[in-house]
Write an enzyme that holds these catalytic residues in place. Structure first.
Site, PDB file in Angstrom:
ATOM      1  N   SER B  64       0.794  -1.232   0.000  1.00  0.00           N
ATOM      2  CA  SER B  64       0.000   0.000   0.000  1.00  0.00           C
ATOM      3  C   SER B  64       0.822   1.275   0.000  1.00  0.00           C
ATOM      4  O   SER B  64       0.289   2.356  -0.235  1.00  0.00           O
ATOM      5  CB  SER B  64      -0.933   0.028   1.210  1.00  0.00           C
ATOM      6  OG  SER B  64      -1.895  -0.974   1.103  1.00  0.00           O
ATOM      7  N   LYS B  67       0.537   3.453  -2.889  1.00  0.00           N
ATOM      8  CA  LYS B  67      -0.610   4.344  -3.092  1.00  0.00           C
ATOM      9  C   LYS B  67      -0.219   5.816  -3.032  1.00  0.00           C
ATOM     10  O   LYS B  67      -0.895   6.668  -3.599  1.00  0.00           O
ATOM     11  CB  LYS B  67      -1.691   4.028  -2.050  1.00  0.00           C
ATOM     12  CG  LYS B  67      -2.260   2.618  -2.198  1.00  0.00           C
ATOM     13  CD  LYS B  67      -3.141   2.221  -1.024  1.00  0.00           C
ATOM     14  CE  LYS B  67      -3.636   0.778  -1.185  1.00  0.00           C
ATOM     15  NZ  LYS B  67      -4.385   0.305   0.022  1.00  0.00           N
ATOM     16  N   TYR B 191      -3.957  -1.978 -10.175  1.00  0.00           N
ATOM     17  CA  TYR B 191      -3.863  -1.964  -8.709  1.00  0.00           C
ATOM     18  C   TYR B 191      -2.976  -3.088  -8.172  1.00  0.00           C
ATOM     19  O   TYR B 191      -2.065  -2.863  -7.371  1.00  0.00           O
ATOM     20  CB  TYR B 191      -5.272  -2.060  -8.124  1.00  0.00           C
ATOM     21  CG  TYR B 191      -5.294  -2.120  -6.622  1.00  0.00           C
ATOM     22  CD1 TYR B 191      -5.130  -0.957  -5.865  1.00  0.00           C
ATOM     23  CD2 TYR B 191      -5.466  -3.326  -5.942  1.00  0.00           C
ATOM     24  CE1 TYR B 191      -5.144  -1.002  -4.480  1.00  0.00           C
ATOM     25  CE2 TYR B 191      -5.470  -3.372  -4.558  1.00  0.00           C
ATOM     26  CZ  TYR B 191      -5.310  -2.215  -3.835  1.00  0.00           C
ATOM     27  OH  TYR B 191      -5.325  -2.264  -2.464  1.00  0.00           O
ATOM     28  N   TYR B 243      -4.511   3.431   7.929  1.00  0.00           N
ATOM     29  CA  TYR B 243      -5.820   2.802   8.101  1.00  0.00           C
ATOM     30  C   TYR B 243      -6.450   3.288   9.410  1.00  0.00           C
ATOM     31  O   TYR B 243      -6.389   4.471   9.717  1.00  0.00           O
ATOM     32  CB  TYR B 243      -5.692   1.274   8.078  1.00  0.00           C
ATOM     33  CG  TYR B 243      -4.956   0.783   6.874  1.00  0.00           C
ATOM     34  CD1 TYR B 243      -5.405   1.095   5.586  1.00  0.00           C
ATOM     35  CD2 TYR B 243      -3.803   0.018   6.994  1.00  0.00           C
ATOM     36  CE1 TYR B 243      -4.720   0.640   4.464  1.00  0.00           C
ATOM     37  CE2 TYR B 243      -3.125  -0.445   5.878  1.00  0.00           C
ATOM     38  CZ  TYR B 243      -3.588  -0.127   4.614  1.00  0.00           C
ATOM     39  OH  TYR B 243      -2.922  -0.582   3.525  1.00  0.00           O
ATOM     40  N   VAL B 261       1.070  -3.714   4.030  1.00  0.00           N
ATOM     41  CA  VAL B 261       0.987  -4.977   4.771  1.00  0.00           C
ATOM     42  C   VAL B 261       2.220  -5.851   4.588  1.00  0.00           C
ATOM     43  O   VAL B 261       2.365  -6.868   5.262  1.00  0.00           O
ATOM     44  CB  VAL B 261      -0.263  -5.813   4.398  1.00  0.00           C
ATOM     45  CG1 VAL B 261      -1.528  -5.145   4.874  1.00  0.00           C
ATOM     46  CG2 VAL B 261      -0.295  -6.113   2.925  1.00  0.00           C
TER      47      VAL B 261
END
Lengths: 309, 309, 309, 309
Positions: B64, B67, B191, B243, B261
């Site tokens: 992530s 991103k 993605y 998160y 992660v």
């Protein structure tokens, strides 16, 4: 250091024509009666300079901004165990939402949504009577601002008590999970009164100065909290200080801040200054519309964003 | 400037005995097979100093963290209209929650939860094929890090594709609200591939340097984004980068950061440095346990928190 | 007509060894002190036959079963406009959930969850004092059962008032949406008292007989409601009478019914009989465990399911 | 027995002027193109009488009504273990909601919402190919209705496949919780095809006759299910058959029923008859507006409500 008085004057004259935009909070008559055209701004630097514009010396109802002060008090009394009763994550929902409480068994997500501030009021009570706790809060804010004239508006407090069904619902809901140590009426008595504190922009900016100066008010020399705690309160203001508009405020302004439905915002530029703005019209997230714009312009012109030049 | 190498070495030796704590992500075999005792750290200052410890030069799956790079690309292509497709508020729920999408008609709350990053992948596609978009992303990250060896791990990408039911659910759900411009398979192809980028801590720290230096990589002289955009990306990282543990990270570390992660975290100290840590074991919010501690210690020792000394 | 006494006796002796299973409600001391081994059952047919077993003549706290009677009263006073204040759809969540109220602006989904029954208490008040409304409810239940000895247990009512935080939360939440006509304290005063009605299985079965006989009590000749309204109340009991176990009860028993946390259930076999069971241990949905089994066996043996032979 | 043909004719002429009310489903072109003024009705009694009015012999897309048949098949294959994969409680939310799945780890609340019917399709597959499972479903419906002309409309099936993002989201979401035994594409292939069954009111009424006659079709003598299972399917139809309008349908009509977005409704009067209505315009809950009214009038005039005379 930029020429702050010039910047403040420019912001004031730029936004003056837009006064009255936004929607004044009307859930209690005392808030609804305020003149929507009010607009004030005050900056107090860590060096003690004060710069003002507009209605900076007219008192207004600080409402949820008071939650910064009660959290500071609760942390002083309970330290990190405070976080057993309230989380420190952004809420992802409206300021007075009750949904989240059901999913997390009565533990509010952070101290700046209503439920969280009610939990903090319970912690501030700490076995005292509501009258004593309210007295302590008022004395604390006077001490922070070094101003003995600061007081609660009793009409506003009474009005909130009479119409605060949603807050009664939140408090009873937490009580149903065994998450309050004191009677619901006592906890809400404290809550409604600290939300009814009336302060001017100048007073408010002074009261937040310790957060800009590593926990110590440089003007009075009072060490309010250790520097680490000041940083942490700033972090909470940045992530949670504007309800469901916190991300947007961080994106546009880039300063820790806390808003109230009375139209005030307290913002902190660490190492630089404490800033207070007031304009009653609110945007759709319940934060002062003109006040947010004023702070965005201030951050742009001063380069005070915590996120870089 | 503090003695950074000494600080990095101290942090490494302090945390070395705790390597292996936390839970390694196991939703795809490629992540589960990683050695849980890996632990690396790299700091690149805006002056070009590099300080490392441990496994700082072993590539890992950045997941992530990518991103941040795709958001930067999407903002470059679409500017502020990016926010028509994705919000910028903390989510108040787990990284892969679908509930929020139903309440907001398919518009994800921010670009760093899975749904939001999928929306960003759709924006990066911008009419191109998945292969072209993936190529563009890889070239962009190489350019940021000034390192042509950075690549996608095809096994990881394939694995994610084969097991990514939740992401298929999120993408189809957004499509059902008409919120994707490209076919679901294309969007997820992009993605899954950018999440499979493999980088070392050293590479990652270099790639984030533009965020610490007002949008310009001071080592290459490349102007990546205007300074305002760099500040804004930092703000998003701080409010949404971890998160449902974003508030906690801001409270404890006080730096904009983005976790993956795979156990990596990229953190930004504006005006000072870009930092990358890696340790596969995750805490209950899905963020690197040892990595978070390392960054907390770093912020403590350097005073780099954006929230004050 | 099957040999009902034999059936009742068989059910009783089959389930007697299982008495004590389930979890007795303990949220107020008065309910927790009840003997968990109690088990009674009473059937009153539309022809006036009465069949009993076990503790059929020991009074217990009927709790939420009373909601059937207050709904009947509210419909008598307000007719179909009752449905402006409360819906008639199954809730899809726990009996005391507050989440749904936020999504539907303070309108409860049905009259048998707590929020809905509170709204119904508000409708029953209709400008009267709580004392008057409570008196009216007691007189109405005595009239239904043709038994002047039925009364409220004042200790239970007092206990509910003292510990009913969740209900205070629900009522204040509805008040915050302007959905209550009377003060929260008055509405809850009525609610807590009707929930504290103490009745025996025999009394309860008599009180529900009008629902089995097209709205008219065949034993007294009293026309309570028109036949259409009796059918409609039965429909609501079937779809909403057992909280989040309503579907399961319909599946297994196939009769309109309403349960209470005191361990009672009132069930209606249209055209045949009214049945009451009591056993304090509850299943995971908050409905009497042994009572549900007894009704399932009764429906099996009599063929009384509304869904066919 | 009332004069059913007269009743049917009266209902038809009363409602004829209102044909076209409601909103025709438009999520796939094949449904949107249907003539909104169509209105048909057919009753088949357990004695074999057939009464019709209007467009009773024009085929339409039965859509979700097919879920009754696939549930019957799944129960035949898996018995009560079916309920390990799908619940039997009303949903409390829209027919295609995904929110509930997140709270219950991918287990749908009942077999008649989309997610639940997808889970049932997975159970019907039982190791076979989609083609085989679809063939089995078609043969089963032909057997129920004793009519070999019943078929799937391939254009509708194709259209649903092409636009069914929401259903892809639901299926992938369940797969992410490990709740599907077969590939998502296979499961949805079955689902989209059975929803595309085209039937007339007359055929549909015949196909539901076994539910009105204790599990056995009295016209063919076929024992379809044991009587207990027929009752239970009726119970599920009554509590869950009309999405978030199930309570309202029970209240107004008082018969087990299942609606489809094509405008059809199948209703069952246990011991009496099976009834099918069709009119494409839907009410706000997604159920046929004119069809619901026709069934309400039928129940009023015949006294067939399961809740009493």
């Amino acid at each position: 250091m930029p020429d702050l008085q010039k910047i403040v004057d420019e912001i004031y004259s730029k936004l003056k024509p837009r006064r009255g935009e936004g929607k004044v909070a009307d859930y209690i008559p005392q808030l609804a009666h305020v003149d929507p055209k009010k607009f004030g701004m005050a900056i107090v630097t860590v060096d003690g300079e004060v710069h003002k514009a507009g209605d900076a010396d007219i008192p207004f109802s600080i409402q949820s901004i008071s939650k910064v002060f009660t959290l500071t008090l609760a942390l002083g009394k309970h330290g990190e165990t405070t976080w057993n009763r309230v989380g420190r994550e952004p809420s992802g929902s409206a300021f007075n939402s009750i949904v989240q409480l059901e999913h997390e068994e009565g533990k509010p997500r952070n101290p700046f949504i209503n439920a969280g501030a009610i939990a903090v009021s319970d912690l501030v009570l700490a076995g005292h009577t509501p009258r004593e706790a309210i007295g302590e809060i008022v004395r604390f804010v006077r001490y922070l601002a070094d101003d003995e004239t600061i007081a609660i508006d009793p009409e506003v407090a009474k009005s909130e008590q009479a119409t605060g069904y949603r807050n009664f619902a939140l408090a009873n809901f937490m009580a149903s999970f065994g998450k309050l140590d004191h009677p619901v009426e006592h906890v809400l008595g404290v809550y409604f009164h600290h939300c009814a504190l009336a302060m001017t922009c100048t007073q408010l900016a002074h009261s937040g100065l310790f957060l800009a100066a590593a926990g110590k008010n440089p003007l009075t020399g009072h060490r309010v909290v250790p520097s680490q705690r000041a940083r942490r309160i700033n972090a909470l203001m940045l992530t949670c200080g504007h309800y469901d508009g916190s991300g947007d405020f961080a994106y546009r302004v880039g300063l820790p801040g806390k808003s109230g439905v009375g139209g005030g915002i307290l913002a902190v530029a660490p190492g630089k200054a404490s800033v207070a703005v007031w304009s009653p019209g609110l945007n759709h997230n319940g934060n002062s519309l003109i006040g947010s714009l004023a702070l965005e312009m201030l951050a742009d012109r001063t380069g005070w964003s915590v996120f870089g030049q």
